[in-house]
Scaffold this motif. Structure first.
Motif: not given
Length: 250
Positions: A231-250
């Motif tokens: 799901l991460s590689e396809s980008g579907e995770d961002k769609i499913l997680l929607g407004a809850s999605y946070l990227s990893k802190l750099k």
């Protein structure tokens, strides 16, 4: 030309081998096999009606990987009791339980961070070292790092992010310790007015499921991790997680 054909055939064989390997793992997973998860209520993430972002994301994984997922939302005291008595296979969030040789974890599927916040712009530069004789609202059962071990602080414990913000708005506390993305989902209008030091989170957490170690759970978590990666590689995770999605802190 012959060498090129050989290289192509080798690549196809390698891809086929990986696909077959995963297919064999899934074949071993009976479609009636079940995984049970117990969690606190996180409005917008895990909802009692099953409509939260994490509900949707994990049920999508279960559908992809061919097993049944049951999610129970319980009060904080009952969550750990349910899990430690092994009434549920897995628990969320991961900080509710001590990781041991008896447990296994999924890969991270999202991220969460907690901050000290209030309605004053000066909070953008707030540091823990600035905390003296301060009253702070925190949610019961969650981890706020070094904050809760600091002397000369008073904590008002609440059961939700919205309650924490209400105390802050009523000026019963000077700061609220809040989690993102939780607070933006539970109280977006109030949360949009918050100021906090984005460069200094109290905690930064990988969102994972922690499960009891067993043959069944080992097998299902391998499938879950495969799906998380897919799901991460396809980008579907961002769609499913929607407004809850946070990227990893750099």
């Amino acid at each position: 030309m012959r060498n090129f054909v050989k290289i192509v055939c080798f690549i196809l064989m390698a891809v086929t081998s990986l696909t077959v390997s995963h297919a064999q793992t899934i074949k071993e997973t009976d479609k009636n096999e079940q995984l049970s998860l117990v969690t606190l209520s996180f409005p917008g993430l895990f909802n009692e009606d099953g409509g939260g972002y994490y509900d949707t994301y994990l049920q999508r994984i279960a559908a992809l990987e061919g097993f049944q997922l049951t999610i129970k939302v319980l009060p904080s005291m009952r969550v750990t009791k349910d899990y430690t008595s092994r009434k549920s296979d897995c628990i969320f969030p991961s900080n509710l339980i001590t990781i041991s040789s008896d447990t296994i974890q999924t890969d991270a599927f999202n991220y969460a961070r907690s901050y000290l916040a209030n309605f004053k712009p000066s909070s953008r530069n707030l540091s823990l070292q600035d905390m003296q004789e301060t009253t702070i609202s925190i949610r019961t059962g969650l981890d706020y790092g070094a904050l809760t071990t600091m002397p000369n602080l008073t904590f008002l414990k609440v059961s939700s992010e919205i309650q924490s913000l209400r105390l802050l708005r009523a000026k019963r506390v000077q700061y609220a310790a809040v989690y993102f993305p939780d607070v933006m989902l539970e109280a977006p209008l109030i949360a949009s007015r918050l100021y906090y030091n984005a460069q200094e989170p109290l905690t930064s957490i990988d969102e994972r499921l922690v499960c009891w170690k067993s043959d069944k759970n080992d097998r299902l978590l391998q499938s879950i991790n495969y799906a998380i990666k897919t799901l991460s590689e396809s980008g579907e995770d961002k769609i499913l997680l929607g407004a809850s999605y946070l990227s990893k802190l750099k």
